[in-house]
Design a protein around this motif. Structure first.
Motif, PDB file in Angstrom:
ATOM      1  N   ARG A 163      44.808  54.114  78.326  1.00  0.00           N
ATOM      2  CA  ARG A 163      45.530  54.197  79.608  1.00  0.00           C
ATOM      3  C   ARG A 163      45.762  55.659  79.994  1.00  0.00           C
ATOM      4  O   ARG A 163      45.592  56.043  81.156  1.00  0.00           O
ATOM      5  CB  ARG A 163      46.866  53.456  79.508  1.00  0.00           C
ATOM      6  CG  ARG A 163      46.752  51.965  79.400  1.00  0.00           C
ATOM      7  CD  ARG A 163      46.257  51.324  80.696  1.00  0.00           C
ATOM      8  NE  ARG A 163      47.273  51.387  81.732  1.00  0.00           N
ATOM      9  CZ  ARG A 163      47.108  51.966  82.911  1.00  0.00           C
ATOM     10  NH1 ARG A 163      45.962  52.560  83.204  1.00  0.00           N
ATOM     11  NH2 ARG A 163      48.073  51.978  83.801  1.00  0.00           N
ATOM     12  N   ALA A 164      46.149  56.473  79.012  1.00  0.00           N
ATOM     13  CA  ALA A 164      46.386  57.893  79.296  1.00  0.00           C
ATOM     14  C   ALA A 164      45.093  58.606  79.692  1.00  0.00           C
ATOM     15  O   ALA A 164      45.132  59.613  80.413  1.00  0.00           O
ATOM     16  CB  ALA A 164      47.011  58.571  78.081  1.00  0.00           C
ATOM     17  N   ALA A 165      43.948  58.083  79.238  1.00  0.00           N
ATOM     18  CA  ALA A 165      42.654  58.684  79.583  1.00  0.00           C
ATOM     19  C   ALA A 165      42.139  58.196  80.929  1.00  0.00           C
ATOM     20  O   ALA A 165      41.030  58.566  81.338  1.00  0.00           O
ATOM     21  CB  ALA A 165      41.638  58.370  78.490  1.00  0.00           C
ATOM     22  N   GLY A 166      42.920  57.359  81.600  1.00  0.00           N
ATOM     23  CA  GLY A 166      42.563  56.940  82.955  1.00  0.00           C
ATOM     24  C   GLY A 166      41.920  55.579  83.081  1.00  0.00           C
ATOM     25  O   GLY A 166      41.461  55.203  84.171  1.00  0.00           O
ATOM     26  N   VAL A 167      41.865  54.789  81.992  1.00  0.00           N
ATOM     27  CA  VAL A 167      41.261  53.456  82.069  1.00  0.00           C
ATOM     28  C   VAL A 167      42.250  52.504  82.739  1.00  0.00           C
ATOM     29  O   VAL A 167      43.390  52.373  82.283  1.00  0.00           O
ATOM     30  CB  VAL A 167      40.902  52.927  80.662  1.00  0.00           C
ATOM     31  CG1 VAL A 167      40.236  51.547  80.768  1.00  0.00           C
ATOM     32  CG2 VAL A 167      39.995  53.910  79.939  1.00  0.00           C
ATOM     33  N   PRO A 168      41.861  51.819  83.820  1.00  0.00           N
ATOM     34  CA  PRO A 168      42.767  50.852  84.457  1.00  0.00           C
ATOM     35  C   PRO A 168      43.131  49.724  83.495  1.00  0.00           C
ATOM     36  O   PRO A 168      42.311  49.335  82.647  1.00  0.00           O
ATOM     37  CB  PRO A 168      41.954  50.316  85.645  1.00  0.00           C
ATOM     38  CG  PRO A 168      40.896  51.349  85.892  1.00  0.00           C
ATOM     39  CD  PRO A 168      40.586  51.932  84.541  1.00  0.00           C
ATOM     40  N   GLU A 169      44.333  49.209  83.615  1.00  0.00           N
ATOM     41  CA  GLU A 169      44.792  48.147  82.725  1.00  0.00           C
ATOM     42  C   GLU A 169      43.847  46.949  82.733  1.00  0.00           C
ATOM     43  O   GLU A 169      43.578  46.343  81.698  1.00  0.00           O
ATOM     44  CB  GLU A 169      46.199  47.705  83.135  1.00  0.00           C
ATOM     45  CG  GLU A 169      46.843  46.675  82.213  1.00  0.00           C
ATOM     46  CD  GLU A 169      47.163  47.233  80.837  1.00  0.00           C
ATOM     47  OE1 GLU A 169      47.039  46.480  79.846  1.00  0.00           O
ATOM     48  OE2 GLU A 169      47.540  48.417  80.755  1.00  0.00           O
ATOM     49  N   ARG A 170      43.322  46.599  83.900  1.00  0.00           N
ATOM     50  CA  ARG A 170      42.459  45.412  84.005  1.00  0.00           C
ATOM     51  C   ARG A 170      41.119  45.617  83.306  1.00  0.00           C
ATOM     52  O   ARG A 170      40.367  44.655  83.102  1.00  0.00           O
ATOM     53  CB  ARG A 170      42.240  45.046  85.470  1.00  0.00           C
ATOM     54  CG  ARG A 170      41.436  46.042  86.270  1.00  0.00           C
ATOM     55  CD  ARG A 170      41.292  45.635  87.735  1.00  0.00           C
ATOM     56  NE  ARG A 170      40.493  46.567  88.501  1.00  0.00           N
ATOM     57  CZ  ARG A 170      40.931  47.704  89.014  1.00  0.00           C
ATOM     58  NH1 ARG A 170      42.202  48.048  88.836  1.00  0.00           N
ATOM     59  NH2 ARG A 170      40.125  48.499  89.703  1.00  0.00           N
ATOM     60  N   HIS A 171      40.794  46.860  82.941  1.00  0.00           N
ATOM     61  CA  HIS A 171      39.535  47.138  82.242  1.00  0.00           C
ATOM     62  C   HIS A 171      39.716  47.235  80.734  1.00  0.00           C
ATOM     63  O   HIS A 171      38.761  47.562  80.024  1.00  0.00           O
ATOM     64  CB  HIS A 171      38.907  48.429  82.764  1.00  0.00           C
ATOM     65  CG  HIS A 171      38.399  48.316  84.172  1.00  0.00           C
ATOM     66  ND1 HIS A 171      37.874  49.384  84.868  1.00  0.00           N
ATOM     67  CD2 HIS A 171      38.341  47.255  85.012  1.00  0.00           C
ATOM     68  CE1 HIS A 171      37.518  48.992  86.083  1.00  0.00           C
ATOM     69  NE2 HIS A 171      37.801  47.699  86.192  1.00  0.00           N
TER      70      HIS A 171
END
Length: 483
Positions: free
Chosen positions: A467-475
């Motif tokens: 999440r901190a690296a920018g991955v959306p929660e839905r992914h």
């Protein structure tokens, strides 16, 4: 075409792999179907709609007026409401864990288990409140002693003795489901004991169908409650009993080999019939029962560690207690009963072309199977495997072969934990920020689907890093196998 076999695995030979085209074609025609996003909304809406109907039944019996009559009538009326809601939630509990395919695919086993536990404790608390309010309310109405009133209710009303026995069973299940109590038992023993919840529900509810005013007030109310009951019973019989028996008899799995992968990890190879028709996607799990041995009634939930092929299927088990340890003593020819497949950790939830697979410890098993089955072009898939040391890297050779064959990238992160913080990294990389380390391995991680499997704490740290690296929660896709 040569494929992985128990013989080649036991010999430690280099495993011949199918062509990339064959893997992609098998995946396209395989069972990893997408679960429409509206399914979860539909299930949630249906659950809330059912609760609205239950409260409406209470209102239709002029219970609001009862609340304003006097205190004893108000207590009895509230007792009826809590009983109705408790009964409804008890049926929702049964339906949640009945393995209904639409519900299973919409939520996944870990989410269902958490909701089942929450609804279960809520239902039981309301059931206790129902008993107290009804007893106290009727005590005031009859001007009787509360103990005498309770005894009279149990002995004089139809099916109340059954309800008392059912409530006692449900209380026992609740006590054994507390986190501290669960920690003292093997999963298999707890799971077998938990099945008594069906008996408890079956004993606790009939008195409402026979004596409850809101069940008998209108014909449509009676039809509604009996329909709920029938749906719950049918779901259990079809999905928990009928389908497992059908698949067990159809595929006729038997153990053919037990292969030592590391000092505390073994792979169990099984051979069966028509396994190409087994509707399982890599990453999913079954509940396994190995017949003809002590404790065969206890189910063991394990993911496949390789896609079914050439009439063989494989699971890989780490020694985490007596239940899993006993599987190392399985003999060839042992018949196997299966229940499943279950779980949302599979390619059907994929949303992006590029994928990162984060495996911790024995969590490598479902992700190793997914790596082999996923359609991919060179560079599409990155596999990161975290283990305590080199000796704990299960399937290292297979992962390296698959990476070479499919054009995937594989990284091994070994070593003790980072001291002083919860991190997915080993201590040797402890100077790096968790998210920054992930970005160094996968620069475009924010545009990847990320699948995570491992121990609970490690998964939480990996999730935070993604999440901190920018991955959306839905992914981010994960399934927790704690109980």
């Amino acid at each position: 075409m040569s494929t992985t076999t128990p013989e080649s695995a036991a010999a430690g030979a280099r495993v011949p792999l199918p062509s990339r085209r064959t893997v992609a074609a098998a995946r396209r025609s395989g069972p990893a179907r997408r679960s429409p996003s509206w399914w979860r909304d539909a299930v949630g809406a249906a659950t809330w709609a059912g609760l609205v109907v239950v409260v409406s039944l209470w209102l239709a019996d002029a219970q609001v007026q009862e609340l304003s009559r006097d205190s004893t009538a108000a207590l009895a009326s509230l007792g009826r409401l809590t009983g109705l809601v408790s009964a409804y939630l008890l049926l929702v509990q049964v339906l949640l864990m009945a393995r209904i395919p639409m519900v299973e695919r919409a939520y996944g086993q870990d989410v269902l288990a958490r909701r089942h536990r929450l609804i279960g404790f809520t239902s039981l608390n309301l059931l206790v409140v129902h008993v107290v309010l009804i007893t106290v309310g009727y005590t005031g109405i009859d001007s009787a002693n509360v103990v005498i009133e309770f005894v009279d209710l149990v002995l004089d009303y139809p099916a109340m003795l059954l309800a008392l026995a059912g409530t006692a069973l449900l209380l026992m299940i609740a006590v054994t489901s507390l986190r501290r109590a669960r920690a003292r038992r093997r999963y298999e023993s707890w799971h077998l004991l938990h099945l008594y919840a069906y008996l408890g529900a079956g004993l606790a509810l009939p008195h409402q169908l026979w004596t409850g005013e809101e069940f008998l007030l209108h014909p449509w109310a009676t039809v509604y409650w009996w329909t709920l009951w029938a749906a719950a019973v049918a779901s259990v019989l079809v999905w928990r009993v009928g389908l497992p028996l059908y698949r067990t008899l159809r595929h006729r799995l038997r153990v053919v080999a037990v292969v030592q992968e590391s000092p505390d990890v073994v792979s169990i190879w099984m051979r069966g019939r028509r396994l190409e028709r087994l509707p399982v996607a890599a990453g999913q799990f079954f509940t396994w029962r190995f017949l003809g041995r002590t404790g065969w009634t206890r189910g063991h939930p394990f993911s496949l560690s390789a896609p079914p092929r050439d009439g063989h299927v494989r699971i890989t088990v780490k020694d985490l207690g007596e239940g899993s340890r006993s599987l190392t003593r399985l003999r060839p020819g042992t018949r196997v009963m299966i229940e499943g497949p279950y779980g949302r950790l599979h390619g059907g939830t994929r949303t992006a072309r590029k994928v990162t697979l984060l495996a911790g410890g024995i969590g490598v098993t479902p992700l190793r199977a997914m790596l082999e089955e996923m359609p991919q072009r060179p560079g599409d898939v990155t596999f990161v495997y975290r283990a305590r040391d080199e000796a704990d890297l299960v399937f290292r050779a297979e992962l390296e072969q698959l990476a070479e064959h499919l054009g995937a990238r594989v990284f091994f992160a070994t070593g003790p934990r980072v001291p002083g913080r919860d991190s997915w990294l080993p201590a040797s990389a402890g100077h790096l920020d968790d998210a920054r380390a992930l970005q160094q391995l996968v620069p475009d991680i924010a545009r990847n689907d990320v699948y995570i499997c491992g121990a609970d704490g490690w998964m939480a740290a990996a999730h935070r890093a993604a999440r901190a690296a920018g991955v959306p929660e839905r992914h981010i896709h994960e399934e927790r196998f704690t109980w």
